[in-house]
Write a protein that holds these residues in place. Structure first.
Motif, PDB file in Angstrom:
ATOM      1  N   GLY A  97       0.791  -1.218   0.000  1.00 21.97           N
ATOM      2  CA  GLY A  97       0.000   0.000   0.000  1.00 21.97           C
ATOM      3  C   GLY A  97       0.826   1.272   0.000  1.00 21.97           C
ATOM      4  O   GLY A  97       1.967   1.298  -0.422  1.00 21.97           O
ATOM      5  N   SER A  98       0.223   2.331   0.509  1.00 16.02           N
ATOM      6  CA  SER A  98       0.874   3.632   0.626  1.00 16.02           C
ATOM      7  C   SER A  98       1.017   3.946   2.109  1.00 16.02           C
ATOM      8  O   SER A  98       0.016   4.066   2.811  1.00 16.02           O
ATOM      9  CB  SER A  98       0.054   4.715  -0.067  1.00 16.02           C
ATOM     10  OG  SER A  98      -0.009   4.462  -1.453  1.00 16.02           O
ATOM     11  N   ARG A  99       2.247   4.064   2.548  1.00 10.05           N
ATOM     12  CA  ARG A  99       2.525   4.302   3.970  1.00 10.05           C
ATOM     13  C   ARG A  99       3.790   5.132   4.105  1.00 10.05           C
ATOM     14  O   ARG A  99       4.665   5.074   3.253  1.00 10.05           O
ATOM     15  CB  ARG A  99       2.718   2.993   4.726  1.00 10.05           C
ATOM     16  CG  ARG A  99       1.559   2.019   4.592  1.00 10.05           C
ATOM     17  CD  ARG A  99       1.936   0.691   5.205  1.00 10.05           C
ATOM     18  NE  ARG A  99       0.993  -0.351   4.858  1.00 10.05           N
ATOM     19  CZ  ARG A  99       0.309  -1.053   5.750  1.00 10.05           C
ATOM     20  NH1 ARG A  99       0.445  -0.824   7.029  1.00 10.05           N
ATOM     21  NH2 ARG A  99      -0.504  -2.004   5.364  1.00 10.05           N
ATOM     22  N   VAL A 100       3.868   5.861   5.207  1.00 12.36           N
ATOM     23  CA  VAL A 100       5.069   6.622   5.529  1.00 12.36           C
ATOM     24  C   VAL A 100       5.553   6.153   6.894  1.00 12.36           C
ATOM     25  O   VAL A 100       4.818   6.224   7.880  1.00 12.36           O
ATOM     26  CB  VAL A 100       4.797   8.143   5.545  1.00 12.36           C
ATOM     27  CG1 VAL A 100       6.052   8.904   5.953  1.00 12.36           C
ATOM     28  CG2 VAL A 100       4.301   8.615   4.188  1.00 12.36           C
ATOM     29  N   ILE A 101       6.786   5.651   6.928  1.00 12.81           N
ATOM     30  CA  ILE A 101       7.379   5.140   8.168  1.00 12.81           C
ATOM     31  C   ILE A 101       8.608   5.974   8.486  1.00 12.81           C
ATOM     32  O   ILE A 101       9.442   6.217   7.602  1.00 12.81           O
ATOM     33  CB  ILE A 101       7.800   3.663   8.004  1.00 12.81           C
ATOM     34  CG1 ILE A 101       6.585   2.820   7.637  1.00 12.81           C
ATOM     35  CG2 ILE A 101       8.482   3.145   9.256  1.00 12.81           C
ATOM     36  CD1 ILE A 101       6.942   1.456   7.101  1.00 12.81           C
ATOM     37  N   LEU A 124       6.413  -5.351  -7.444  1.00 15.18           N
ATOM     38  CA  LEU A 124       5.748  -5.563  -8.726  1.00 15.18           C
ATOM     39  C   LEU A 124       5.290  -4.222  -9.292  1.00 15.18           C
ATOM     40  O   LEU A 124       5.391  -3.969 -10.482  1.00 15.18           O
ATOM     41  CB  LEU A 124       4.560  -6.499  -8.530  1.00 15.18           C
ATOM     42  CG  LEU A 124       3.817  -6.950  -9.753  1.00 15.18           C
ATOM     43  CD1 LEU A 124       4.737  -7.734 -10.668  1.00 15.18           C
ATOM     44  CD2 LEU A 124       2.635  -7.813  -9.364  1.00 15.18           C
ATOM     45  N   SER A 125       4.811  -3.365  -8.399  1.00 18.28           N
ATOM     46  CA  SER A 125       4.385  -2.036  -8.821  1.00 18.28           C
ATOM     47  C   SER A 125       4.519  -1.081  -7.646  1.00 18.28           C
ATOM     48  O   SER A 125       4.722  -1.488  -6.512  1.00 18.28           O
ATOM     49  CB  SER A 125       2.934  -2.059  -9.316  1.00 18.28           C
ATOM     50  OG  SER A 125       2.068  -2.423  -8.256  1.00 18.28           O
ATOM     51  N   GLY A 126       4.407   0.199  -7.946  1.00 13.42           N
ATOM     52  CA  GLY A 126       4.545   1.211  -6.910  1.00 13.42           C
ATOM     53  C   GLY A 126       6.002   1.565  -6.679  1.00 13.42           C
ATOM     54  O   GLY A 126       6.877   1.208  -7.462  1.00 13.42           O
ATOM     55  N   SER A 127       6.243   2.262  -5.574  1.00 19.60           N
ATOM     56  CA  SER A 127       7.613   2.683  -5.302  1.00 19.60           C
ATOM     57  C   SER A 127       7.892   2.718  -3.805  1.00 19.60           C
ATOM     58  O   SER A 127       6.985   2.751  -2.983  1.00 19.60           O
ATOM     59  CB  SER A 127       7.869   4.065  -5.906  1.00 19.60           C
ATOM     60  OG  SER A 127       7.088   5.044  -5.237  1.00 19.60           O
ATOM     61  N   LEU A 128       9.165   2.690  -3.502  1.00 21.27           N
ATOM     62  CA  LEU A 128       9.661   2.819  -2.133  1.00 21.27           C
ATOM     63  C   LEU A 128      10.784   3.835  -2.195  1.00 21.27           C
ATOM     64  O   LEU A 128      11.741   3.660  -2.940  1.00 21.27           O
ATOM     65  CB  LEU A 128      10.173   1.474  -1.611  1.00 21.27           C
ATOM     66  CG  LEU A 128      10.852   1.462  -0.251  1.00 21.27           C
ATOM     67  CD1 LEU A 128       9.940   1.989   0.834  1.00 21.27           C
ATOM     68  CD2 LEU A 128      11.309   0.060   0.087  1.00 21.27           C
ATOM     69  N   GLN A 129      10.649   4.913  -1.440  1.00 27.02           N
ATOM     70  CA  GLN A 129      11.659   5.963  -1.427  1.00 27.02           C
ATOM     71  C   GLN A 129      12.181   6.161  -0.021  1.00 27.02           C
ATOM     72  O   GLN A 129      11.448   5.971   0.960  1.00 27.02           O
ATOM     73  CB  GLN A 129      11.077   7.266  -1.947  1.00 27.02           C
ATOM     74  CG  GLN A 129      10.631   7.194  -3.385  1.00 27.02           C
ATOM     75  CD  GLN A 129       9.940   8.461  -3.820  1.00 27.02           C
ATOM     76  OE1 GLN A 129       9.333   9.172  -3.024  1.00 27.02           O
ATOM     77  NE2 GLN A 129      10.018   8.752  -5.111  1.00 27.02           N
ATOM     78  N   PHE A 130      13.459   6.571   0.055  1.00 27.69           N
ATOM     79  CA  PHE A 130      14.094   6.835   1.343  1.00 27.69           C
ATOM     80  C   PHE A 130      14.525   8.282   1.402  1.00 27.69           C
ATOM     81  O   PHE A 130      14.942   8.855   0.406  1.00 27.69           O
ATOM     82  CB  PHE A 130      15.331   5.956   1.519  1.00 27.69           C
ATOM     83  CG  PHE A 130      15.022   4.507   1.611  1.00 27.69           C
ATOM     84  CD1 PHE A 130      14.544   3.965   2.785  1.00 27.69           C
ATOM     85  CD2 PHE A 130      15.199   3.682   0.520  1.00 27.69           C
ATOM     86  CE1 PHE A 130      14.246   2.635   2.871  1.00 27.69           C
ATOM     87  CE2 PHE A 130      14.916   2.335   0.598  1.00 27.69           C
ATOM     88  CZ  PHE A 130      14.430   1.810   1.782  1.00 27.69           C
ATOM     89  N   VAL A 138      15.447   8.368   9.539  1.00 28.69           N
ATOM     90  CA  VAL A 138      15.147   8.157   8.126  1.00 28.69           C
ATOM     91  C   VAL A 138      13.635   8.044   7.933  1.00 28.69           C
ATOM     92  O   VAL A 138      12.906   7.687   8.844  1.00 28.69           O
ATOM     93  CB  VAL A 138      15.821   6.877   7.571  1.00 28.69           C
ATOM     94  CG1 VAL A 138      17.322   7.001   7.581  1.00 28.69           C
ATOM     95  CG2 VAL A 138      15.387   5.648   8.310  1.00 28.69           C
ATOM     96  N   ARG A 139      13.198   8.365   6.722  1.00 33.26           N
ATOM     97  CA  ARG A 139      11.784   8.221   6.352  1.00 33.26           C
ATOM     98  C   ARG A 139      11.707   7.286   5.159  1.00 33.26           C
ATOM     99  O   ARG A 139      12.444   7.429   4.194  1.00 33.26           O
ATOM    100  CB  ARG A 139      11.187   9.567   5.989  1.00 33.26           C
ATOM    101  CG  ARG A 139       9.729   9.448   5.524  1.00 33.26           C
ATOM    102  CD  ARG A 139       9.140  10.775   5.117  1.00 33.26           C
ATOM    103  NE  ARG A 139       9.081  11.660   6.257  1.00 33.26           N
ATOM    104  CZ  ARG A 139       9.246  12.987   6.192  1.00 33.26           C
ATOM    105  NH1 ARG A 139       9.485  13.569   5.026  1.00 33.26           N
ATOM    106  NH2 ARG A 139       9.173  13.721   7.261  1.00 33.26           N
ATOM    107  N   LEU A 140      10.787   6.319   5.231  1.00 32.83           N
ATOM    108  CA  LEU A 140      10.524   5.388   4.138  1.00 32.83           C
ATOM    109  C   LEU A 140       9.111   5.688   3.655  1.00 32.83           C
ATOM    110  O   LEU A 140       8.174   5.696   4.447  1.00 32.83           O
ATOM    111  CB  LEU A 140      10.563   3.950   4.627  1.00 32.83           C
ATOM    112  CG  LEU A 140      11.880   3.411   5.158  1.00 32.83           C
ATOM    113  CD1 LEU A 140      12.082   3.820   6.589  1.00 32.83           C
ATOM    114  CD2 LEU A 140      11.870   1.927   5.039  1.00 32.83           C
ATOM    115  N   THR A 141       8.963   5.939   2.371  1.00 29.46           N
ATOM    116  CA  THR A 141       7.657   6.246   1.803  1.00 29.46           C
ATOM    117  C   THR A 141       7.295   5.183   0.774  1.00 29.46           C
ATOM    118  O   THR A 141       7.957   5.042  -0.246  1.00 29.46           O
ATOM    119  CB  THR A 141       7.658   7.641   1.149  1.00 29.46           C
ATOM    120  OG1 THR A 141       8.070   8.607   2.108  1.00 29.46           O
ATOM    121  CG2 THR A 141       6.280   7.996   0.630  1.00 29.46           C
TER     122      THR A 141
END
Length: 187
Positions: A97-101, A124-130, A138-141
């Protein structure tokens, strides 16, 4: 000549020891707190002394890893002392999903570099950014992230920021210069 070889061996040992010391990113006992969507209550840390998850509290890094679980139990987060960060789909749907950690480390001496995503990440789809918020946080989106299999995980690696150190050759040259000056003063 004998002194030179002893100094060269000492410089080599010192540089090897500093590389070995940098293997652990998080020293045992480092306190880590985490929020999910800005809410500390939405992500619970495992407390090994209580043998239970505690909402809104930090989990200590002991000799293994620390573990956080989302309040709805669909997202897990593991972090070990080497800096390996693993986000895993605990729902069995493959949907992260879409989450901010956000992760914050209580060690004031810690200087983190920007995390890197593992090459084996099964998104498979979407993105993960740091994003590096500070040397200790740190923030993981996650944005519409979906994994290729159920109960899959996404790996990232936390690393320490490089500490500017003189190169071993420069240290050796400085030591030799000192010995030459000392010899000249003696004469």
């Amino acid at each position: 000549m004998k002194r030179f070889s002893v100094l060269a061996a000492a410089a080599l040992l010192a540089s090897t020891a500093s590389l070995a010391a940098s293997a652990a990113v998080l020293p045992p006992g480092t306190r880590v707190s985490a929020t999910l969507g800005g809410d500390a209550q939405a992500l619970s840390g495992f407390d090994p002394t209580l043998q239970d998850y505690v909402a809104g509290q930090a989990a200590p890094v002991l000799d293994g890893d620390i573990e956080f679980m989302s309040a709805d139990a669909t997202l897990g987060l593991d972090l070990d002392s080497s800096g390996l960060l693993r986000l895993w789909d605990n729902s069995g749907t493959g949907e992260l999903g879409s989450r901010v950690i956000e992760l914050s480390f209580a060690d004031a001496g810690l200087r983190l570099a920007r995390p890197t995503l593992s090459a084996l990440t099964p998104l498979l789809s979407g993105s993960l950014q740091f994003e590096l918020l500070s040397p200790q946080s740190v923030r993981l989106t996650l944005t519409d992230a979906r994994t290729d299999t159920n109960f899959a995980y996404v790996d990232a690696q936390l690393a320490l920021a490089p500490v500017p150190e003189p190169a071993p050759a420069a240290l050796l040259a400085l030591g030799l210069l000192g010995l030459a000056l000392r010899r000249r003063i003696r004469r």
